[in-house]
Design an enzyme around this catalytic site. Structure first.
Site, PDB file in Angstrom:
ATOM      1  N   LYS A 277      29.262 -67.949 137.817  1.00 51.73           N
ATOM      2  CA  LYS A 277      30.482 -68.330 138.521  1.00 51.73           C
ATOM      3  C   LYS A 277      31.566 -68.747 137.529  1.00 51.73           C
ATOM      4  CE  LYS A 277      28.107 -70.279 142.588  1.00 51.73           C
ATOM      5  NZ  LYS A 277      28.744 -69.456 143.629  1.00 51.73           N
ATOM      6  N   ARG A 351      20.390 -65.881 150.114  1.00 55.05           N
ATOM      7  CA  ARG A 351      19.743 -64.988 151.085  1.00 55.05           C
ATOM      8  C   ARG A 351      18.349 -64.572 150.623  1.00 55.05           C
ATOM      9  NH1 ARG A 351      24.686 -60.979 150.750  1.00 55.05           N
ATOM     10  NH2 ARG A 351      25.605 -63.035 150.397  1.00 55.05           N
TER      11      ARG A 351
END
Length: 501
Positions: A277, A351
């Site tokens: 990130k 996920r």
């Protein structure tokens, strides 16, 4: 976690004349012709000579939401000050909603910081809203401050909705306090920095909560995860020196009517892994385990409130770090249950751990599955910082979204478009963990999760990327940092299932 001591109190003029409170909180309403006094203020107004509304108007008060105006009692009451807190405008039916009371009580509780004792009459409008708002609004997280400053208000007398107190009032006070305290459990977990809260330490804290509540707990370490084939959790978590865990906490209510599976994302810190990130605001990723905190707090709450349900929280815990042992874009992971996933972006890690956990949770053959996670930045783009995206089985999705709005936590039903499934096709594996498109990211993540839901199992996915963590200033009963969303929604859904199946 420091919680104000709450007790029911009479709201008569005679009781007010003997109050030990330093401050009395009353509600005001933004009426069409200016400020009005809310229900429950009659005794206070009478003691002040019946001119309270006029005096507040003279001071510039309007009754707008969360406005707090201080009014000295001039010796007419034992309390030195009245805090008049705004509830805002009545709704289209002419009513003040529970959420308006909750926010007003929260604003008052923040203003009461450092007070020894207060009396609130907001409970005459709505008891549950006043109690929850008071407890949540008083919350501060000062564990790491050498000089924490004023603590929250120590004691709050809660005026009964009618003259005297009843068993129903006492039960409502107890339940509302338990709900609010469970939100604070989640907030404490979220606000704990990642050097102290990592998979193993989260599991330790879960065990303490489970043991205290008489709940069953199972903790799988990295060896057990490998032996049992939890490829998603291991793929994400083995890039960190602090290895992953899977925690399962179970409450078995007497005469349980339904079995509920709760699943929450527990990424204790998310760097994005190899797909790292940007540095700006990465510190907010300490909140990437908000879903895990919420479902742990919710199963503890289910036991406190003795819901006639069986509830199991399945919590995958991992730290997503870049290292020589981290998983890579291009890797193929074999998930729990056998499906394979090509990793195209290691920052779409939530996920992957959730897929393992959802398959495991379904092995218990639950009647419903509720999963919540800080899953996608796309949720914030689509719905902002205060409205969760709710996806899943159409009927259950709509039921949960409606309950979320009724609790004041907010939620909006979103679709799972079939055309997005094709965008998750992989040249190597059963599916990829992201699409090649920047559009519909929140929905695509829901479509991915749907691949791991047992057939015919009513399920819901609540994306709380924005609502779980407040990066702006305090408002209502919400301070900066972890919010505890969606604990109150899950509690209300469990209560609804207990009542209606």
């Amino acid at each position: 976690m420091t919680v104000p001591k709450l007790a029911l109190s009479d709201n008569s003029e005679a009781a007010l004349a003997k109050t030990k409170a330093d401050v009395i909180v009353i509600g005001t309403v933004q009426g069409s012709d200016g400020l009005e006094l809310a229900a429950g203020t009659d005794a206070v107004d009478a003691a002040l000579g019946g001119t309270t509304a006029d005096t507040l108007r003279d001071l510039g008060a309007s009754g707008k939401a969360e406005e707090v105006v201080k009014l000295p009692t001039m010796g007419k009451l034992p309390a030195k000050v009245v805090f008049a807190v705004g509830l805002g405008k009545r709704d289209s039916d002419g009513a003040i909603t529970q959420e308006q009371v909750r926010r007003a009580a929260g604003a008052a509780a923040r203003a009461l910081s450092g007070t020894t004792r207060a009396l609130t009459t907001l409970s005459a409008v709505d008891l549950q809203g006043a109690v929850e708002g008071t407890v949540l609004g008083a919350y501060t997280f000062t564990q790491y401050k050498s000089a924490p400053g004023d603590g929250p208000v120590a004691t709050v007398d809660v005026a009964a909705p009618e003259s005297g107190t009843t068993k129903e009032h006492k039960a409502a006070l107890k339940a509302a306090t338990a709900i609010a305290e469970s939100v604070l459990i989640a907030r404490d977990l979220i606000n704990t920095p990642p050097n102290d809260l990592f998979p193993a330490s989260f599991a330790d804290r879960a065990k303490k909560l489970a043991d205290a509540g008489g709940l069953e707990i199972e903790v799988l370490d990295e060896k057990a995860l490998k032996r049992k084939g939890f490829g998603g959790i291991l793929g994400v978590g083995t890039g960190s020196s602090r290895l992953p865990r899977l925690v399962r906490v179970t409450y078995r209510g007497a005469k349980a009517k339904k079995k509920i599976a709760l699943v929450g994302k527990g990424i204790t810190f998310d760097t994005g892994g190899i797909s790292i990130k940007p540095a700006a605001n990465m510190d907010n990723m300490t909140s990437d385990m908000s879903g895990a905190a919420a479902v742990l707090a919710s199963v503890v709450l289910a036991a406190k409130l003795k819901y006639p349900l069986e509830v199991t929280a399945t919590i995958p815990l991992a730290e997503n770090m870049p290292s020589a042992t981290a998983y890579r874009p291009g890797d193929v992971l074999t998930m729990y249950g056998g499906k394979t996933v090509e990793v195209l972006n290691t920052d779409a890690e939530g996920r992957l751990v959730l897929a393992d956990a959802m398959v495991r949770a379904a092995e218990d053959e639950p009647d419903y599955l509720i999963e919540t996670s800080t899953l996608t930045g796309a949720q914030i783009v689509a719905l902002g910082n205060r409205t969760a995206g709710v996806m899943g089985s159409d009927e259950f999705r709509d039921r949960v979204a409606g309950i979320a709005r009724a609790t004041g936590e907010g939620g909006w039903a979103m679709p799972l478009p079939e055309e997005l499934r094709g965008e998750l096709d992989s040249r190597l594996a059963d599916l990829a963990n992201v699409t090649g498109s920047r559009w519909g990211g929140m929905l695509a993540a829901g479509v991915f999760l749907r691949e791991f839901v047992a057939e015919n199992l009513p399920w819901v996915h609540i994306d709380i990327a924005g609502p779980s963590y407040n990066t702006s200033g305090p408002w209502g009963y919400t301070g900066k940092g972890g919010t505890g969303v969606p604990v109150r929604t899950i509690a209300a859904v469990l209560a609804d299932i207990a009542d209606n199946g």
